[in-house]
Design a protein around this motif. Sequence first.
Motif, PDB file in Angstrom:
ATOM      1  N   THR A 116      58.688  16.433  15.092  1.00 13.23           N
ATOM      2  CA  THR A 116      60.243  16.190  15.362  1.00 13.23           C
ATOM      3  C   THR A 116      60.619  17.062  16.229  1.00 13.23           C
ATOM      4  O   THR A 116      60.376  18.455  16.167  1.00 13.23           O
ATOM      5  CB  THR A 116      60.846  16.180  13.883  1.00 13.23           C
ATOM      6  N   LYS A 120      68.149  17.139  13.937  1.00 15.20           N
ATOM      7  CA  LYS A 120      67.592  16.037  12.970  1.00 15.20           C
ATOM      8  C   LYS A 120      68.811  15.267  13.061  1.00 15.20           C
ATOM      9  O   LYS A 120      68.681  13.924  12.600  1.00 15.20           O
ATOM     10  CB  LYS A 120      67.423  16.474  11.532  1.00 15.20           C
ATOM     11  N   TYR A 132      59.434  12.834  18.876  1.00 15.62           N
ATOM     12  CA  TYR A 132      59.204  12.190  17.629  1.00 15.62           C
ATOM     13  C   TYR A 132      57.909  11.782  17.861  1.00 15.62           C
ATOM     14  O   TYR A 132      57.476  10.950  18.613  1.00 15.62           O
ATOM     15  CB  TYR A 132      60.107  11.275  17.165  1.00 15.62           C
ATOM     16  N   PRO A 162      54.737   4.180  15.850  1.00 16.67           N
ATOM     17  CA  PRO A 162      55.322   3.684  14.494  1.00 16.67           C
ATOM     18  C   PRO A 162      54.405   3.194  13.402  1.00 16.67           C
ATOM     19  O   PRO A 162      54.528   3.384  12.244  1.00 16.67           O
ATOM     20  CB  PRO A 162      55.975   2.535  15.026  1.00 16.67           C
ATOM     21  N   ARG A 167      57.498   8.152  10.008  1.00 11.56           N
ATOM     22  CA  ARG A 167      58.841   7.773   9.868  1.00 11.56           C
ATOM     23  C   ARG A 167      59.073   7.735   8.302  1.00 11.56           C
ATOM     24  O   ARG A 167      59.794   8.277   7.453  1.00 11.56           O
ATOM     25  CB  ARG A 167      59.365   6.975  10.755  1.00 11.56           C
ATOM     26  N   GLN A 168      58.269   6.539   7.853  1.00 14.01           N
ATOM     27  CA  GLN A 168      58.603   6.237   6.266  1.00 14.01           C
ATOM     28  C   GLN A 168      58.026   7.322   5.483  1.00 14.01           C
ATOM     29  O   GLN A 168      58.974   7.627   4.370  1.00 14.01           O
ATOM     30  CB  GLN A 168      57.601   5.055   5.967  1.00 14.01           C
ATOM     31  N   GLN A 170      58.253  10.986   6.041  1.00 10.31           N
ATOM     32  CA  GLN A 170      59.139  11.857   5.867  1.00 10.31           C
ATOM     33  C   GLN A 170      60.329  11.326   5.450  1.00 10.31           C
ATOM     34  O   GLN A 170      61.008  12.124   4.431  1.00 10.31           O
ATOM     35  CB  GLN A 170      59.444  12.380   7.381  1.00 10.31           C
ATOM     36  N   ASN A 171      60.962  10.247   5.400  1.00 10.89           N
ATOM     37  CA  ASN A 171      62.020   9.720   4.862  1.00 10.89           C
ATOM     38  C   ASN A 171      61.942   9.849   3.351  1.00 10.89           C
ATOM     39  O   ASN A 171      62.744  10.072   2.722  1.00 10.89           O
ATOM     40  CB  ASN A 171      62.545   8.273   5.533  1.00 10.89           C
ATOM     41  N   ARG A 181      67.786  13.316   6.193  1.00 17.14           N
ATOM     42  CA  ARG A 181      66.838  12.553   7.076  1.00 17.14           C
ATOM     43  C   ARG A 181      67.056  13.135   8.671  1.00 17.14           C
ATOM     44  O   ARG A 181      68.065  13.164   8.783  1.00 17.14           O
ATOM     45  CB  ARG A 181      66.845  11.073   7.076  1.00 17.14           C
ATOM     46  N   TRP A 185      64.259   8.648  14.900  1.00 13.02           N
ATOM     47  CA  TRP A 185      62.777   8.101  14.990  1.00 13.02           C
ATOM     48  C   TRP A 185      62.848   7.042  15.820  1.00 13.02           C
ATOM     49  O   TRP A 185      61.620   6.680  16.078  1.00 13.02           O
ATOM     50  CB  TRP A 185      62.454   7.903  13.442  1.00 13.02           C
ATOM     51  N   ASP A 186      63.703   6.353  16.221  1.00 15.52           N
ATOM     52  CA  ASP A 186      63.820   5.173  17.131  1.00 15.52           C
ATOM     53  C   ASP A 186      63.316   5.436  18.462  1.00 15.52           C
ATOM     54  O   ASP A 186      62.962   4.708  19.186  1.00 15.52           O
ATOM     55  CB  ASP A 186      65.128   4.681  17.060  1.00 15.52           C
ATOM     56  N   GLN A 188      60.763   7.744  18.746  1.00 13.05           N
ATOM     57  CA  GLN A 188      59.386   8.236  18.917  1.00 13.05           C
ATOM     58  C   GLN A 188      58.271   7.631  19.760  1.00 13.05           C
ATOM     59  O   GLN A 188      58.652   6.488  20.319  1.00 13.05           O
ATOM     60  CB  GLN A 188      58.757   8.155  17.331  1.00 13.05           C
TER      61      GLN A 188
END
Length: 356
Positions: A116, A120, A132, A162, A167-168, A170-171, A181, A185-186, A188
């Motif tokens: 990342t 953030k 990302y 993706p 992303r999922q 880390q969230n 968060r 991430w969009d 990446q």
Amino acid sequence: MLSAGAFAEEAIGDLKAELSKQPIEDTCAAKPGIRELKNYPEVFNLYYENDLFAGTDNNYTNGIKLSWVSANLADYINDPCLPKWVRQLNRFSQALQPGAFDSRNMVISFGQSMYTPTDKYRTDLIKDDRPYAGWLYMGFAYNARTANVMDTVEIDVGVVGPASLARQTQNTIHDWRGIDRFNGWDNQLNDELGIQFVKERKNKVLVINKADGPKFDAITHYGFSLGNVKTYLNAGFEMRLGTFLPDDFGTSPIRPASDSNAPLPINATRRLSGGGIHTFVAVDARAVAHNIFLDGNTFSDSHSVAKEYFVGDVSAGIAYQWAGGKITYAQVLRSKEFRQQKDAQSFGSITISLEY
């Protein structure tokens, strides 16, 4: 008239002859099966790395890997209770790594890494910071060793983008821990199949192992990686000092060829049988031709930054081993990986090894 001894010898001979006529599955408790591998000690490694150990949350921000390290493959060859394909593994390893090695083993690993930028909270593309990115992969490796040399061949196959689920992951972790968060991430990297071929040699160039004093060794390594994930040449060394040194080839952070729980010499059965403590210092230097996490996607347009062509890691840590397990902690300092990066990065690395 036969004596008792002669009669017994004749009976044993008849039994051996009868058994030799039986199919393999009749000599086993059941038909040949993968469950028979339980008779051979294996090592399971869990790696966890995070920059929160250094009080930051950016760049290479998290890595996790689980690996299975087989027993000596030569032990499998003559066991009729193992499936035929298992008994062929040592011959396959010999084809990959020809040479006069004492023992060989295989490694299967699963891992995920995530990267990342520093800010953030921004949702837009941050052009002067790293992209990302996530990397979800499976690795297949073979080790071959003598007393002081280990060669490793590894192939990693996975996905960047993706589909890596970075992303999922880390969230979810940030939500569990009550940490804000990352919002970008969009932006990446795009989905891309990743393949990496790695070959590395480790060499114990010095071993001091006197019974009445501290133990010391020095281990060098050099190798290369080819593929659309990373392409580089690398070399380095490690020095270890302590009351006990395991019969392996050092400690590495998560990277290909990092599973150094080597196969044991012939006729040895356990790798984690002894116990003790040691400290270590290690260096790895890389000449980097390609790094998808900085150069961006290979087959589509994506965010990228100008990478540094020479990168180095310095790590120091401590390891404690007991009968059946080992735990290691290392603090790693990594030099700047791209030109706009403000500071070198530090992260912590924990490895837990258990033998069954």
